[in-house]
Design a protein around this motif. Structure first.
Motif, PDB file in Angstrom:
ATOM      1  N   UNK A  43      48.329  28.805  72.340  1.00  0.00           N
ATOM      2  CA  UNK A  43      47.976  30.185  72.090  1.00  0.00           C
ATOM      3  C   UNK A  43      49.243  30.986  71.762  1.00  0.00           C
ATOM      4  N   UNK A  44      50.318  30.696  72.428  1.00  0.00           N
ATOM      5  CA  UNK A  44      51.567  31.417  72.173  1.00  0.00           C
ATOM      6  C   UNK A  44      52.067  31.115  70.758  1.00  0.00           C
TER       7      UNK A  44
ATOM      8  N   UNK B 263      53.444  32.704  65.269  1.00  0.00           N
ATOM      9  CA  UNK B 263      53.236  32.490  63.836  1.00  0.00           C
ATOM     10  C   UNK B 263      52.739  33.769  63.164  1.00  0.00           C
ATOM     11  N   UNK B 264      51.811  34.462  63.811  1.00  0.00           N
ATOM     12  CA  UNK B 264      51.264  35.702  63.239  1.00  0.00           C
ATOM     13  C   UNK B 264      52.378  36.744  63.053  1.00  0.00           C
ATOM     14  N   UNK B 265      53.230  36.891  64.048  1.00  0.00           N
ATOM     15  CA  UNK B 265      54.286  37.906  63.977  1.00  0.00           C
ATOM     16  C   UNK B 265      55.421  37.452  63.058  1.00  0.00           C
TER      17      UNK B 265
ATOM     18  N   UNK C  37      54.870  38.331  55.470  1.00  0.00           N
ATOM     19  CA  UNK C  37      54.246  37.982  54.189  1.00  0.00           C
ATOM     20  C   UNK C  37      53.305  39.092  53.747  1.00  0.00           C
ATOM     21  N   UNK C  38      52.504  39.611  54.694  1.00  0.00           N
ATOM     22  CA  UNK C  38      51.563  40.673  54.315  1.00  0.00           C
ATOM     23  C   UNK C  38      52.292  41.957  53.938  1.00  0.00           C
TER      24      UNK C  38
ATOM     25  N   UNK D 138      43.022  44.228  66.031  1.00  0.00           N
ATOM     26  CA  UNK D 138      42.360  43.060  66.603  1.00  0.00           C
ATOM     27  C   UNK D 138      43.111  42.539  67.829  1.00  0.00           C
ATOM     28  N   UNK D 139      44.396  42.789  67.870  1.00  0.00           N
ATOM     29  CA  UNK D 139      45.199  42.301  68.985  1.00  0.00           C
ATOM     30  C   UNK D 139      45.025  43.121  70.263  1.00  0.00           C
ATOM     31  N   UNK D 140      44.269  44.214  70.200  1.00  0.00           N
ATOM     32  CA  UNK D 140      44.046  45.034  71.388  1.00  0.00           C
ATOM     33  C   UNK D 140      43.348  44.258  72.505  1.00  0.00           C
ATOM     34  N   UNK D 141      42.535  43.282  72.145  1.00  0.00           N
ATOM     35  CA  UNK D 141      41.821  42.507  73.162  1.00  0.00           C
ATOM     36  C   UNK D 141      42.676  41.395  73.770  1.00  0.00           C
TER      37      UNK D 141
END
Length: 157
Positions: free
Chosen positions: A1-2, A7-9, A15-16, A34-37
């Motif tokens: 999960x980490x 990877x997202x950060x 890239x985005x 979406x990361x609020x949860x």
């Protein structure tokens, strides 16, 4: 999960930012919502690892996790489509037909795991709710109580 979040950060965010060339701040912000949860999902995992799933904290966290996950991950996509429709003057049901296929495919790819994870979260919540109800059911016609009966209190004096 980490590793997923690193990877997202480390990859997806830069890239985005470069790929979108300064456009779409609203949509990027929505995706970050979406990361609020995530903190509630992680707290739930920590409480389970420390065998604290029978606590009030775990129950309250579970409710908050369900609500934030539903609002910030599932309702997110219809909301973004709705806002786009409002901006260009389209009703919600016509928005997908007005967008290029890659946007709809990208939304579907991003939403599919959210729906699956929400299903798993709901299934786990229902199972915990059923376990809680089963532990409170009467046994042999007598309700389960935490306090000793009056007879037991008299014998201990």
């Amino acid at each position: 999960m980490v590793l997923h979040h690193v990877f997202m950060v480390a990859v997806c965010f830069p890239v985005s930012v470069l790929w979108r060339e300064g456009k779409g701040d609203f949509f990027l912000g929505c995706m970050l919502m979406a990361e609020l949860s995530t903190p509630f999902v992680c707290l739930g995992k920590v409480l389970i690892q420390y065998k604290k799933q029978d606590t009030l904290l775990h129950r309250v966290n579970g409710v908050i996790m369900l609500v934030t996950f539903f609002c910030c991950r599932l309702l997110l996509f219809p909301y973004m489509y709705w806002v786009y429709g409002q901006r260009v003057g389209l009703p919600l049901y016509r928005v997908p037909f007005n967008l290029s296929p890659e946007y709809n495919i990208g939304s579907a790819i991003l939403m599919a795991p959210q729906v699956y994870w929400f299903y798993l979260i709901c299934r786990r919540a229902y199972s915990l709710y059923q376990q809680s109800r089963m532990s409170q059911r009467p046994r042999n016609g007598h309700p389960v109580t935490d306090s000793p009966s009056a007879k037991d209190q008299d014998c201990s004096q």
